[in-house]
Design a protein around this motif. Sequence first.
Motif, PDB file in Angstrom:
ATOM      1  N   ARG A   1     -13.071  -2.798   1.165  1.00  0.00           N
ATOM      2  CA  ARG A   1     -14.052  -3.427   1.819  1.00  0.00           C
ATOM      3  C   ARG A   1     -14.941  -2.025   2.269  1.00  0.00           C
ATOM      4  N   SER A   2     -16.126  -2.389   1.994  1.00  0.00           N
ATOM      5  CA  SER A   2     -16.985  -0.648   3.067  1.00  0.00           C
ATOM      6  C   SER A   2     -18.604  -1.747   3.467  1.00  0.00           C
TER       7      SER A   2
ATOM      8  N   ILE B   1     -14.113  -4.081  -3.645  1.00  0.00           N
ATOM      9  CA  ILE B   1     -13.926  -4.533  -4.496  1.00  0.00           C
ATOM     10  C   ILE B   1     -12.310  -5.324  -5.130  1.00  0.00           C
TER      11      ILE B   1
ATOM     12  N   GLN C   1     -15.682  -4.558  -8.990  1.00  0.00           N
ATOM     13  CA  GLN C   1     -16.656  -4.280  -8.533  1.00  0.00           C
ATOM     14  C   GLN C   1     -17.973  -4.485  -7.434  1.00  0.00           C
TER      15      GLN C   1
ATOM     16  N   PHE D   1     -21.816  -3.825  -5.471  1.00  0.00           N
ATOM     17  CA  PHE D   1     -22.583  -3.467  -4.775  1.00  0.00           C
ATOM     18  C   PHE D   1     -23.193  -4.297  -4.381  1.00  0.00           C
TER      19      PHE D   1
ATOM     20  N   MET E   1     -23.474  -4.178 -11.883  1.00  0.00           N
ATOM     21  CA  MET E   1     -23.213  -3.064 -11.199  1.00  0.00           C
ATOM     22  C   MET E   1     -23.213  -1.815 -11.332  1.00  0.00           C
ATOM     23  N   GLU E   2     -23.138  -1.384 -12.691  1.00  0.00           N
ATOM     24  CA  GLU E   2     -23.677   0.220 -13.237  1.00  0.00           C
ATOM     25  C   GLU E   2     -25.216  -0.045 -14.089  1.00  0.00           C
TER      26      GLU E   2
ATOM     27  N   THR F   1     -10.552   3.753   0.441  1.00  0.00           N
ATOM     28  CA  THR F   1     -11.596   2.728  -0.842  1.00  0.00           C
ATOM     29  C   THR F   1     -12.134   2.270  -1.477  1.00  0.00           C
TER      30      THR F   1
ATOM     31  N   ARG G   1     -23.725   6.373 -13.377  1.00  0.00           N
ATOM     32  CA  ARG G   1     -23.475   5.080 -12.641  1.00  0.00           C
ATOM     33  C   ARG G   1     -22.084   4.529 -13.070  1.00  0.00           C
ATOM     34  N   PHE G   2     -21.451   4.346 -11.676  1.00  0.00           N
ATOM     35  CA  PHE G   2     -19.971   4.184 -11.997  1.00  0.00           C
ATOM     36  C   PHE G   2     -20.144   2.044 -11.850  1.00  0.00           C
ATOM     37  N   SER G   3     -19.502   1.585 -12.874  1.00  0.00           N
ATOM     38  CA  SER G   3     -19.166  -0.071 -12.934  1.00  0.00           C
ATOM     39  C   SER G   3     -17.905  -0.580 -11.972  1.00  0.00           C
ATOM     40  N   ASN G   4     -17.194   0.691 -11.722  1.00  0.00           N
ATOM     41  CA  ASN G   4     -16.339   0.812 -11.113  1.00  0.00           C
ATOM     42  C   ASN G   4     -15.167   2.057 -10.936  1.00  0.00           C
ATOM     43  N   TYR G   5     -15.388   2.241  -9.535  1.00  0.00           N
ATOM     44  CA  TYR G   5     -14.954   3.215  -8.227  1.00  0.00           C
ATOM     45  C   TYR G   5     -13.462   3.142  -8.328  1.00  0.00           C
ATOM     46  N   LEU G   6     -12.490   2.048  -8.337  1.00  0.00           N
ATOM     47  CA  LEU G   6     -11.431   1.770  -8.385  1.00  0.00           C
ATOM     48  C   LEU G   6     -10.365   2.703  -9.670  1.00  0.00           C
TER      49      LEU G   6
ATOM     50  N   SER H   1     -20.905   5.498 -16.989  1.00  0.00           N
ATOM     51  CA  SER H   1     -21.517   5.977 -18.668  1.00  0.00           C
ATOM     52  C   SER H   1     -22.652   6.465 -17.345  1.00  0.00           C
TER      53      SER H   1
END
Lengths: 467, 449
Positions: free
Chosen positions: A139-140, A174, A183, A185, A383-384, B247, B361-366, B371
Amino acid sequence: MIEDTGIAERALRLALSLPHVSYAEAYLERLRSVSAAVEQGEANGAGASERFGLRIRVIRRGRLYTISTDKEDIRALDSCLRRMGEFGGKAAVTSLSDERKENASYSVKEAIPIEDGNPLNELDKAEKRAASLGFVKYRSFYASLGRSESYYLNAEGTEIYADVPSFSFFGSIIASVNGESRQRFLQLGGVGGYEGFEKLLIDDAVVEEAGRLRNVMEKGVSLPQDKLKRIRNVVASPEIVGIAVHESIGHANEADRIMGREAAQAGMSYLEVEDAGKRIASEAVTIIDDPTIKNAYGYYLYDDEGVKAYGKKIVERGFQKEFLTNREYAAELGKKSNASSRSDDYSNEPIIRMSNTYLKPGRYGPDELMEEARTGVYIRSFMEWNIDDTRSFARYQGNEAYLIEKGEVSKPVKNYVLEAGTAELWNAVTMVGSDFGLYVGSCGKGEPMQGVPVTMGGGSALLAFGR
Amino acid sequence: MATLVEKAVRIAMKADFDDAVAIVKDEKEDYLKVANSKADSLVEEHDRIITVFLAKDKRLLFVSLENPKESVLEKRIKKAAAEIAAIRPKNDYNGIAQGRKHYSADRSSYKEFSNIDAGFLSDMANGMINGAEDGGAASVAGTLYLNSYATEFCTSGGYSGGSFSAHMRVSIRCFGKISSFQDFAVLKRAGDLDAYEFGKRAAEMSNMVKKKGKTDAGRYDIIYMPSPAGSLLSNINSMACMGNIETGSPLSGKLNKAVGNGGLTILDSGNFAGSVDYRTYDDEGMKTSTTEVIRDGILRNYLHNFSTAKKYRTRSTGNAGLVEPEPGTPIIRHRNSAKNLDALIGEVKKGILITNTWYTRFSNYLTGDFSTVPRDLSVMIRNGEPEFAIRHGGASSMVGIRISENMLRMAKSASLAGGKPVQTTSWDSEGDYCFCPPMLVEGVSVTTL
């Protein structure tokens, strides 16, 4: 309101006294903000920022110069202006459209002055509730409260005072369920007093989105690629419609982009000047950019060239209607500016930007869109996303998407991606919903990169590809 | 006489803060924009911003003021002493670096650019445009960017000093009949670039392939030129910063595990010779250094400041930003390298050469799923030879393909470099620089319009 505007007036006089200067304007801005961040339950510091500076734009021998400084000393500015070097050889000649002289002052009502708020309180609430869910592993949260006070005047006698408080929230969560993660935003914001920030109900929004992520992971299905490719009917939510409006219609209709000024930076457009008035979407599509929507994040009443703002139609019933312009590109097109000139702060040049851009809602309830689709996908959030630099080929990842079966929303689908050409996408719109939502963003363009506050949205839309 | 930053720290300590860091940056930036084969407009920005980091009982506050008078700064810091009580503590904050060192400033690159004016930029722009037109460009765009700044800093931990820095960045985008091409030059000395040749070469690259064609979606071996390879792989260093590890990063929990191809090494450096972002100290005064993030495919280190290093019982890597650890300059190398780009192309049976990307752009940073969109010249390669420029649309810059990737898969599939790393950047990476060679990444998923 800024009271001591003397330096701007002196700067303007000074600029106009220089040889070969045919036009000058001055823009004075004071920016104050406080911010807070909470990450994984820890308060990751608070910030307080105060900025004050002046921008002068000058046309000398047809060349456009923008000079900004935070030195409150007319001698420093004098030295900048006098040192203003010549750029010659192959150089553009800039002229500006004729505009009405304006004299205005505007501010935004605040029940609670933005300065009386503390962004940390709302972040703490969101953090506590999100952490208590157990499955939101990362969490941010970040929030900012600020005020821009500005004073603009130009050689033609236009004078605008503005006082605009604003607030924004950015969150990243996330969620993790059964070894899978997803995730989201979340960006929220607006213009107004602290009461507006409180009304965002950040904690509720975070908890709701977290629950939606979990639902997709627990109940969602992953479809094989060949089945995904056969999906022809897509109902796009106002959030998806908004990002598509912004990326593939709004940006593509910016006159500076169409005419090559952004070519080495934020890119080009599939439109050319000659495409004005051409059909670019189905008849169901009317797209509006309106900076005057009260309390919306992209709000302003006069642009950064002192031109009065209004809601303009970019697309009307499928036909390209109006390019977004500033005075420079309005002059190129032989038109009046439609007040789309904005800078992110006093230090950068104003360029053509969107404000609050949306697909005009239609007359159908969202359920009617599903019924008409019968079989397909409902895509609620992304998200993307990205798009090529001519704005012709976009992708919106279905962060939260559902199958439509027998005209109703059924189980979540985990791996749906809406990837389509701009013409294909906008010509596929057969119905637009009466629902409406505006979503907050920070739009990047230019060099140096400028992020300006915008919203994007509209009504839901049924896209019937191949019909 | 005490400097402004020394005074700021003194005022803060008098106001009973536990830690204080003050940094003042006096910066000048000039942008000459080129559009439609002409110098379009000039932007000149001057600002002087002081940022003061304050800590009291693990409560953290950052105050940023633009060109303040000393009395305003003093008043603001005293106000902060009252404000900080309302902030919740950061329980895992462990203070700032302690020591005694003064870093003296090197003015050499600063002096190099101090006499450059708009006339010089204009001459350079005209040289670049002429070269591009002689090279066959139908239209030219670009930016000539000049940046110079002086910083001073002081910490309550005993560090102080200053630095000067200046550099130029030149970008050009040439539009040819078949394709467009964008290139970047990063200069520490104004004389390091022959603008005419730079323009000519970019135009020639845009016309490198005489045929255009479409391709199908599928998996391809991709050769990334240094700019896209660097801007994509640089994400690894951000992901290795401790704040991001905490994070959500694909590198979380993978220390000493294989995260990349066995030949891939990624360093993070604050003081790499020739780097635009060269500096001898970080934001809390620790000496900068070069840290192995990935060595031969194995994740070796995370990037720390003093506070996170103490939390995880390790040493600071000299990556302190004022808020949390920040990457320095990524230096990307590969043990296995073809002689040059041509030789690298010769290694590919069925693949695509990508010269520029944007909108990553990321769909999930974890997980590291993302893409990105190729723009400008993208060349289909068959049996080691360039075949045609990929074009799925009308405009010469319209490639019409998209890359879907995962950051760790990319690192693991980066099998061969095409020469030595060069310093590069892209518009998309917003002025971040890195050193990277052309890089071959195998089996990349590509979709098309």
